[in-house]
Design a protein around this motif. Structure first.
Motif, PDB file in Angstrom:
ATOM      1  N   ARG A   7      -0.364  -5.129  12.425  1.00 30.11           N
ATOM      2  CA  ARG A   7       0.992  -6.081  13.253  1.00 30.11           C
ATOM      3  C   ARG A   7       1.710  -4.882  13.122  1.00 30.11           C
ATOM      4  N   LYS A   8       1.491  -4.137  12.955  1.00 31.93           N
ATOM      5  CA  LYS A   8       2.455  -2.778  12.746  1.00 31.93           C
ATOM      6  C   LYS A   8       2.506  -2.294  14.364  1.00 31.93           C
ATOM      7  N   PHE A   9       3.043  -1.727  15.267  1.00 29.24           N
ATOM      8  CA  PHE A   9       3.121  -1.014  16.698  1.00 29.24           C
ATOM      9  C   PHE A   9       3.933   0.668  16.933  1.00 29.24           C
ATOM     10  N   GLY A  10       4.458   0.787  15.978  1.00 22.96           N
ATOM     11  CA  GLY A  10       4.413   2.208  15.891  1.00 22.96           C
ATOM     12  C   GLY A  10       6.544   1.759  16.426  1.00 22.96           C
ATOM     13  N   ASN A  59      10.791  -2.520  -2.063  1.00 20.47           N
ATOM     14  CA  ASN A  59       9.352  -2.853  -1.932  1.00 20.47           C
ATOM     15  C   ASN A  59       9.336  -1.250  -1.236  1.00 20.47           C
ATOM     16  N   LYS A  60      10.009  -0.355  -1.254  1.00 21.38           N
ATOM     17  CA  LYS A  60      10.080   0.596   0.219  1.00 21.38           C
ATOM     18  C   LYS A  60      10.035   0.108   1.445  1.00 21.38           C
ATOM     19  N   GLU A  61      10.607  -0.804   1.691  1.00 22.19           N
ATOM     20  CA  GLU A  61      10.342  -1.407   3.137  1.00 22.19           C
ATOM     21  C   GLU A  61       9.207  -0.908   4.021  1.00 22.19           C
ATOM     22  N   ASN A  62       7.984  -2.021   3.936  1.00 16.77           N
ATOM     23  CA  ASN A  62       7.216  -1.721   5.083  1.00 16.77           C
ATOM     24  C   ASN A  62       7.663  -1.989   6.721  1.00 16.77           C
ATOM     25  N   ILE A  63       7.825  -0.996   6.577  1.00 13.08           N
ATOM     26  CA  ILE A  63       8.062  -1.055   7.981  1.00 13.08           C
ATOM     27  C   ILE A  63       6.647  -1.212   8.522  1.00 13.08           C
ATOM     28  N   LEU A  64       7.115  -2.176   9.906  1.00 13.36           N
ATOM     29  CA  LEU A  64       6.236  -2.913  10.383  1.00 13.36           C
ATOM     30  C   LEU A  64       5.954  -1.865  12.032  1.00 13.36           C
ATOM     31  N   GLY A  65       7.195  -1.396  12.696  1.00 10.78           N
ATOM     32  CA  GLY A  65       7.871  -0.761  13.927  1.00 10.78           C
ATOM     33  C   GLY A  65       9.557  -0.208  14.538  1.00 10.78           C
TER      34      GLY A  65
END
Length: 308
Positions: A7-10, A59-65
């Protein structure tokens, strides 16, 4: 590969020009939600509840985009707390004193003794006052009428009998905190095909992230339908170039509650050759995951600009 990684989109941006070079803009990070859970000791005993904000940081903020948008035309923030009227008349206070004495006693026998002494002392004080005697009589009279199917309060009986009521000792007391809500409006008017495709990706990213996930398990296998996973959350930041804005307010992590897109922003349906509408309007309604406390203004983030 975990479903979360797919789901990561940059990053997406509107307009295509890089706003983060020297302009003011709104940075929106899409973050995978982390359940707050409990903070526990080595023995496994729960010490305290964690907040969603603490859980995301831990949880170091799992950034998806990340989505970069212009600063909305209306920039506002509103802080609020809840206060409400509260009453405690003299008879209620007397009863509270009796119960408090019983609760604070060391033993059951001590509690009964303390309660008896308090009750005896209170009765002596009340029976020396004609108004208190009338109030007590009104309570018993109201109970008797109620047993016969009536609906009469002690206050109304006392008012009819003596023309007075118990002093309610009314005060305004703190009831609790409130979660802040924010609403943003954005205008999209693509100038070329590339920009229209970028707008399409931005709208789709918000729709995907705000909705619950019909998944189960850490690896994201298709679930049985018994459970749904929490939507993603959003961290918004007003920026000036690469730095945080030095005046505007800050945000705590937020949930996107509602999203509305008007594909006929100009009031009529019109599209380019690639079918992209020539003018679109998007409204986003967010609410913070945690309330604001006075101590938040003492944190590193809270000391910037006007704080939260």
């Amino acid at each position: 590969m975990a479903k979360g990684n797919k789901r990561k989109f940059g990053s997406f941006r509107y307009p295509i020009a890089r706003l983060e070079n020297d302009s003011d803009y709104l940075e929106i990070k899409v973050v995978e939600y982390q359940a707050p859970g409990f903070e526990t000791s080595d023995t496994g005993q729960a010490l305290r509840l964690q907040t969603s904000s603490e859980s995301l940081k831990k949880n170091k903020e799992n950034i998806l985009g990340t989505i970069f948008l212009p600063v909305p035309e209306a920039v506002t923030d509103s802080n609020g707390v809840s206060w409400g009227e509260n009453t405690l008349n003299g008879l209620e206070a007397a009863g509270l004193g009796i119960v408090t004495g019983m609760i604070t006693a060391d033993t059951v026998g001590g509690a009964l003794k303390e309660g008896g002494e308090k009750a005896s002392e209170t009765i002596k004080q009340l029976t020396g006052d004609k108004g208190s005697i009338s109030a007590i009589n009104s309570i018993f009279a109201s109970a008797a009428v109620g047993a016969l199917g009536g609906n009469t309060s002690p206050e109304s009986i006392l008012a009819r009998q003596s023309g007075s009521i118990l002093n309610p000792n009314m005060e305004l007391l703190f009831n609790g905190v409130q979660l802040r809500s924010f609403s943003f409006d954005f205008d999209f008017a693509p100038r070329d095909e590339r920009e229209s495709m970028e707008i399409k990706k931005i709208i789709r990213a918000f729709k995907v992230s705000m909705n619950a996930k019909n998944l189960s398990g850490e690896q994201g296998e298709q679930g049985s339908g018994l459970f749904v996973k929490s939507p993603d959350v959003f961290q918004l930041t007003y920026k000036t170039g690469s730095k945080n804005h030095q005046f505007l307010h800050k945000f705590k992590p937020m949930a996107l509650l509602n999203m509305a897109v008007n594909y006929t922003g100009a009031g009529t349906y019109a599209t380019y050759d690639n079918t992209a509408p020539v003018h679109m309007k998007m409204n986003l309604s967010f609410q913070e995951l945690n309330p604001i406390y006075s101590e938040d203004y003492e944190t590193e983030e809270g000391k910037e600009g006007t704080g939260f």
